[in-house]
Design an enzyme around this catalytic site. Structure first.
Site, PDB file in Angstrom:
ATOM      1  N   SER A  45       0.868  -1.153  -0.093  1.00  7.88           N
ATOM      2  CA  SER A  45       0.124  -0.183  -0.123  1.00  7.88           C
ATOM      3  C   SER A  45       0.732   0.951  -0.208  1.00  7.88           C
ATOM      4  O   SER A  45       0.403   2.400  -0.367  1.00  7.88           O
ATOM      5  CB  SER A  45      -0.959   0.056   1.090  1.00  7.88           C
ATOM      6  OG  SER A  45      -1.967  -1.071   1.038  1.00  7.88           O
ATOM      7  N   GLY A 219      -4.682  -2.378  -0.646  1.00  2.48           N
ATOM      8  CA  GLY A 219      -3.759  -2.311  -1.751  1.00  2.48           C
ATOM      9  C   GLY A 219      -3.571  -0.537  -1.885  1.00  2.48           C
ATOM     10  O   GLY A 219      -4.031   0.162  -1.234  1.00  2.48           O
ATOM     11  N   CYS A 246      -9.573  -2.159   3.790  1.00  4.08           N
ATOM     12  CA  CYS A 246      -8.800  -0.969   3.112  1.00  4.08           C
ATOM     13  C   CYS A 246      -9.170  -0.672   1.820  1.00  4.08           C
ATOM     14  O   CYS A 246     -10.214  -0.363   1.446  1.00  4.08           O
ATOM     15  CB  CYS A 246      -7.232  -1.265   3.291  1.00  4.08           C
ATOM     16  SG  CYS A 246      -6.330   0.357   3.498  1.00  4.08           S
ATOM     17  N   GLN A 250     -13.026   0.094   0.059  1.00  7.72           N
ATOM     18  CA  GLN A 250     -13.379   1.409  -0.691  1.00  7.72           C
ATOM     19  C   GLN A 250     -13.892   0.929  -2.237  1.00  7.72           C
ATOM     20  O   GLN A 250     -14.814   1.242  -2.420  1.00  7.72           O
ATOM     21  CB  GLN A 250     -12.044   2.209  -1.137  1.00  7.72           C
ATOM     22  CG  GLN A 250     -11.566   2.877   0.224  1.00  7.72           C
ATOM     23  CD  GLN A 250     -10.071   3.319   0.043  1.00  7.72           C
ATOM     24  OE1 GLN A 250      -9.509   3.456  -1.165  1.00  7.72           O
ATOM     25  NE2 GLN A 250      -9.312   3.878   1.386  1.00  7.72           N
ATOM     26  N   GLY A 290      -4.903   6.955   2.070  1.00  6.42           N
ATOM     27  CA  GLY A 290      -5.162   8.316   1.865  1.00  6.42           C
ATOM     28  C   GLY A 290      -6.384   8.607   1.083  1.00  6.42           C
ATOM     29  O   GLY A 290      -6.644   9.657   1.035  1.00  6.42           O
ATOM     30  N   TYR A 291      -7.127   7.754   1.091  1.00  5.76           N
ATOM     31  CA  TYR A 291      -8.567   7.801   0.417  1.00  5.76           C
ATOM     32  C   TYR A 291      -9.612   7.139   1.387  1.00  5.76           C
ATOM     33  O   TYR A 291      -9.362   6.396   2.006  1.00  5.76           O
ATOM     34  CB  TYR A 291      -8.691   7.082  -0.802  1.00  5.76           C
ATOM     35  CG  TYR A 291      -7.934   7.709  -2.009  1.00  5.76           C
ATOM     36  CD1 TYR A 291      -8.490   8.658  -2.991  1.00  5.76           C
ATOM     37  CD2 TYR A 291      -6.486   7.363  -2.194  1.00  5.76           C
ATOM     38  CE1 TYR A 291      -7.842   9.207  -3.836  1.00  5.76           C
ATOM     39  CE2 TYR A 291      -5.887   8.097  -3.271  1.00  5.76           C
ATOM     40  CZ  TYR A 291      -6.639   8.739  -4.152  1.00  5.76           C
ATOM     41  OH  TYR A 291      -5.754   9.365  -5.157  1.00  5.76           O
ATOM     42  N   HIS A 331      -6.810  -1.967   9.494  1.00  8.63           N
ATOM     43  CA  HIS A 331      -6.225  -3.334   9.407  1.00  8.63           C
ATOM     44  C   HIS A 331      -6.423  -4.201  10.480  1.00  8.63           C
ATOM     45  O   HIS A 331      -5.392  -4.065  11.355  1.00  8.63           O
ATOM     46  CB  HIS A 331      -4.832  -2.970   9.040  1.00  8.63           C
ATOM     47  CG  HIS A 331      -4.445  -2.728   7.346  1.00  8.63           C
ATOM     48  ND1 HIS A 331      -4.324  -3.443   6.679  1.00  8.63           N
ATOM     49  CD2 HIS A 331      -4.502  -1.074   7.009  1.00  8.63           C
ATOM     50  CE1 HIS A 331      -4.105  -2.783   5.461  1.00  8.63           C
ATOM     51  NE2 HIS A 331      -4.312  -1.509   5.639  1.00  8.63           N
ATOM     52  N   GLU A 333      -5.448  -6.961  10.910  1.00  3.92           N
ATOM     53  CA  GLU A 333      -4.557  -8.060  10.755  1.00  3.92           C
ATOM     54  C   GLU A 333      -3.231  -7.522  11.451  1.00  3.92           C
ATOM     55  O   GLU A 333      -2.318  -8.373  11.789  1.00  3.92           O
ATOM     56  CB  GLU A 333      -4.061  -8.675   9.192  1.00  3.92           C
ATOM     57  CG  GLU A 333      -3.299  -7.730   8.610  1.00  3.92           C
ATOM     58  CD  GLU A 333      -4.028  -6.672   8.146  1.00  3.92           C
ATOM     59  OE1 GLU A 333      -3.018  -5.660   7.626  1.00  3.92           O
ATOM     60  OE2 GLU A 333      -5.457  -6.702   8.219  1.00  3.92           O
TER      61      GLU A 333
END
Length: 359
Positions: A45, A219, A246, A250, A290-291, A331, A333
């Site tokens: 990422s 990603g 993540c 999205q 960042g999104y 996250h 994990e």
């Protein structure tokens, strides 16, 4: 060896170089994590980004063979306040400096990382270039303007081949958008039969594998840059239970008609509090994005918000009102000390058993 970081807004941070000796550009981002720099370096990422660590000393426990999230690092450059030259850890196999040199990644230390972080927070996401002492700030800015913006982030880090991770439990098809190894490890520890597929693997082919569930990984980059993945997810919705983390979160939102937007400076670090709106419980989470899923128009979709950031109230989790599909922005994990969010994987297992209720 002197080295400088020049931002596109003209700010200059002068320090010392370590790691590889070369110039490199990228989006400058900061992370508030106190540990986990090896996992951070190898997290897909972070592809194409110059990462700034806010914690003062980095490298004090070296680099070992176990804590990788992928085979190779993905950051463009690494910026720290102090780079430890003599790590102390029984698992350490090399210094941070040696690791960066091995993978041709330049580093910078000895700058005021607090001032740099404040600049990013106040001015928003910014591109920058790492340059040697002989290069003037004006020359560095000219070089930065000549560098093309990175594209095809997900295509560059996704697996190109389908592969299996054997297990005796439910069959899961895992879409790899730049998957962290810890996600695969957590799912494997639950005993699932896992088939990892590329980001553009056709929906029909995925269903032909007779999965009990679909998992969407993390990603890099802009989720709107992979409309083919959004279309695939939309085709898979309602066929089998689906869960995303993540980037997967999205993309699921986009597939359900929601919107995403770029944040001012993103969430990156291991100490982000998130409220589970279903229970009121606060989770301490690890994040790197960042999104974010946009609140605007979300009430016009079939999605409900399940989690929100305590710091800025942004969307951190969603669930479909009628279908067995949900996701989280953080996250689970990563376990940044606390393991508050590890239950997320068990919730996915319950979804496949038909015993989990979204609300």
């Amino acid at each position: 060896m002197k080295r400088k970081l020049v931002l596109e807004n003209g700010m200059v941070f002068e320090g010392h170089g370590f790691g590889a000796v070369r110039s490199v550009s990228g989006e400058v981002v900061f992370t508030t994590a106190m540990t986990g720099y090896q996992e951070l370096l190898t997290d897909p990422s972070f592809l194409g980004q110059i990462v700034v660590m806010t914690f003062p000393m980095i490298g004090n426990y070296g680099v070992n063979r176990d804590d990788y999230e992928s085979i190779v690092p993905h950051v463009s450059a690494f910026v720290v306040g102090e780079a430890c030259e003599q790590p102390s850890n029984f698992r350490s196999e090399m210094t941070l400096d040696a690791y960066l040199k091995k993978h041709d990644i330049p580093g910078l230390y000895g700058i005021d990382t607090r001032a740099l972080t404040r600049a990013i927070r106040e001015k928003g996401a910014v591109r920058g270039i790492l340059a040697d002492e002989a290069v003037t700030p004006e020359e560095a800015l000219a070089l930065l303007q000549q560098q093309p913006q990175s594209v095809d982030h997900i295509a560059r880090v996704s697996t190109r081949d389908v592969y299996e991770v054997p297990g005796k439990g439910k069959r899961v098809v895992l879409y790899d958008y730049g998957m962290k190894g810890s996600i695969l490890k957590n799912l494997a520890e639950l005993g699932f039969q896992i088939t990892v597929v590329p980001f553009d693997y056709p929906a029909r082919a995925a269903l032909d594998l007779n999965p009990h569930g679909i998992f969407l990984s993390n990603g890099p980059g802009d989720p709107q840059s992979v409309p083919q993945s959004v279309a695939i997810i939309r085709e898979l919705l309602g066929q089998v239970p689906m869960f995303g983390i993540c980037m997967g979160h999205q993309l699921l939102a986009l597939a359900c008609g929601a919107k995403t937007r770029k944040m001012g400076f993103g969430h990156r670090g291991g100490n982000h509090p998130v409220r589970d709106l279903r229970s009121g419980r606060i989770l301490i989470t690890s994040q790197n994005h960042g999104y974010v899923v946009d609140d605007h128009g979300l009430d016009q979709t079939m999605l409900v918000v399940t989690h929100r950031s305590v710091n800025d109230n942004t969307v951190e989790g969603i669930a479909h009102r009628d279908l067995s599909a949900r996701s989280v922005q953080f996250h689970p994990e990563a376990a940044p000390g606390p393991q508050d969010a590890s239950v997320i994987f068990k919730e996915f297992a319950a979804m496949m058993e038909g015993s989990y209720v979204n609300r």
